[in-house]
Design an enzyme around this catalytic site. Structure first.
Site, PDB file in Angstrom:
ATOM      1  N   HIS A  89       0.900  -1.168   0.073  1.00  0.00           N
ATOM      2  CA  HIS A  89       0.048   0.193   0.304  1.00  0.00           C
ATOM      3  C   HIS A  89       0.803   1.165   0.067  1.00  0.00           C
ATOM      4  CE1 HIS A  89      -3.755  -2.156   1.797  1.00  0.00           C
ATOM      5  NE2 HIS A  89      -3.441  -2.744   0.557  1.00  0.00           N
ATOM      6  N   GLU A 100       1.036   3.729   2.100  1.00  0.00           N
ATOM      7  CA  GLU A 100       1.766   3.952   3.349  1.00  0.00           C
ATOM      8  C   GLU A 100       3.243   3.309   3.352  1.00  0.00           C
ATOM      9  OE1 GLU A 100      -2.621   3.932   4.256  1.00  0.00           O
ATOM     10  OE2 GLU A 100      -1.446   3.010   2.852  1.00  0.00           O
ATOM     11  N   ASP A 129     -19.262  -2.295 -36.559  1.00  0.00           N
ATOM     12  CA  ASP A 129     -17.845  -1.605 -36.462  1.00  0.00           C
ATOM     13  C   ASP A 129     -16.750  -2.400 -36.113  1.00  0.00           C
ATOM     14  OD1 ASP A 129     -19.381   0.641 -36.425  1.00  0.00           O
ATOM     15  OD2 ASP A 129     -19.179   1.010 -34.427  1.00  0.00           O
ATOM     16  N   ARG A 138      -4.378  -0.162 -28.303  1.00  0.00           N
ATOM     17  CA  ARG A 138      -3.351  -0.396 -29.275  1.00  0.00           C
ATOM     18  C   ARG A 138      -2.640   1.026 -29.675  1.00  0.00           C
ATOM     19  NH1 ARG A 138      -7.900  -0.703 -31.332  1.00  0.00           N
ATOM     20  NH2 ARG A 138      -8.744   0.464 -33.441  1.00  0.00           N
TER      21      ARG A 138
END
Length: 349
Positions: free
Chosen positions: A51, A53, A209, A216
């Site tokens: 984490h 910290e 489509d 990419r």
């Protein structure tokens, strides 16, 4: 307070470096200050890793060697989210702070996760650590809006994205593909994809489509691909079936796995489809999703009130006719320009 805000802003900037890498965990940054100087900093870099910290404390230990213990004992640690108090994939950060006898902690906001919420702060106070909460709280909530949505609403953070012409059209009516926005917008979309867990499109978008739905044009991981194909009618030579990225096909016929393609059968497509999909994604630990089309899929979530943010490219092109784009009934929160395109950003009221 102004001094606290300067260091907390640095925490938030560090936290954002973890975008696309730490989900379903939150993005967190930490800064350690001693005698008005930053002596260590860190951020949560990857899911399952140390984490923020821990990384900040480790930087102090590495930089100052034998002097580090004394420095930490007179330091303040700034953290953009409440330190955890439970054992997960890593030990609790509240205990780390206590063990190094750091006397003061400044926190932007609490962690809403049940095993943390307030418990990290309580543990610090029990150990005699001075705790200050709420510094740049609204900014911190915005940075981790995906995490907070998932924990508090049990669904992913939902981003709508589309491009439209200057006269409000989304696509040609004959189902053909016609690019609306410019190259800069396309590259930005690929960056956005690298920051989220998944992309969702409907059957018609996948068919007309044939999108790759990857990153990419940007250096970053490609998100999961999600497709709504009720009757499993999409041909297998489409890019979405190329096995390059984990892909989930939501349908009403079958549940099975074929390599990186998962077929998930939903009980009903006729009622509450948006809600069903959102909860299913929550169960899959998907913290955020971009809905990239088509118009029917976008409208499905708009009508259900199940969206959090919308990013709309408006081109300087005019078509005179076509499939109308979804309409937002209120003003955008932000406006910007990318070449000849205007970018409008909305947040659901």
């Amino acid at each position: 307070m102004q001094e606290h805000e300067i260091y907390m802003k640095r925490c938030l900037n560090l936290a954002l470096l973890g975008a696309g890498q730490v989900s379903p965990n939150p993005m967190v940054g930490a800064v350690i200050v001693c005698d008005d100087k930053v002596v260590g900093e860190g951020w949560h870099q990857r899911y399952g890793g140390p984490h923020a910290e821990v990384n900040a404390v480790n930087e102090v230990l590495q930089r100052f060697g034998n002097e580090a213990a004394g420095i930490l004992k007179k330091s303040t640690i700034y953290v953009s989210l409440e330190p955890c108090a439970h054992h997960g994939k890593t030990p609790p950060c509240a205990e780390l702070i206590v063990s190094h006898q750091i006397p003061r902690v400044v926190i932007a906001c609490r962690d809403p996760f049940d095993r943390v919420n307030g418990k990290g702060i309580d543990r610090l106070k029990e150990a005699g650590v001075e705790v200050l909460e709420g510094v740049l709280e609204s900014e911190a909530l915005h940075v981790n809006r995906r995490f907070f949505t998932r924990v508090q609403k049990q669904r992913p953070y939902i981003i709508l994205k589309w491009a439209q012409t200057g006269d409000g059209y989304f696509a040609p009516t004959d189902g053909s593909q016609k690019w609306i926005s410019g190259k800069q917008a396309k590259m930005l979309v690929h960056r956005w994809r690298s920051e989220e867990d998944a992309l969702l499109v409907g059957k018609n978008t996948a068919l007309n489509d044939n999108p790759q739905l990857n990153t990419r044009l940007w250096a970053g991981k490609s998100p999961k691909r999600l497709v709504i194909d009720r009757c499993l009618s999409l041909p297998k030579d489409l890019h979405i079936f190329d096995q390059s990225v984990e892909t989930i096909i939501f349908n009403e016929k079958e549940t099975r796995i074929e390599g990186k393609t998962k077929y998930i059968s939903l009980e009903s497509f006729d009622h509450y489809l948006a809600e069903t999909l959102a909860y299913q994604l929550f169960l899959f630990d998907i913290q955020s999703v971009i809905i990239e089309g088509g118009a029917k899929t976008l409208q499905l979530f708009i009508d259900a009130g199940l969206w959090d943010e919308a990013r709309v490219f408006v081109s300087d092109q005019t078509w005179g006719s076509g499939l109308p784009a979804p309409v937002m009934r209120f003003k955008p929160a932000d406006r910007g320009r990318l070449g000849t395109d205007e970018l409008l950003t909305y947040f659901r009221p």
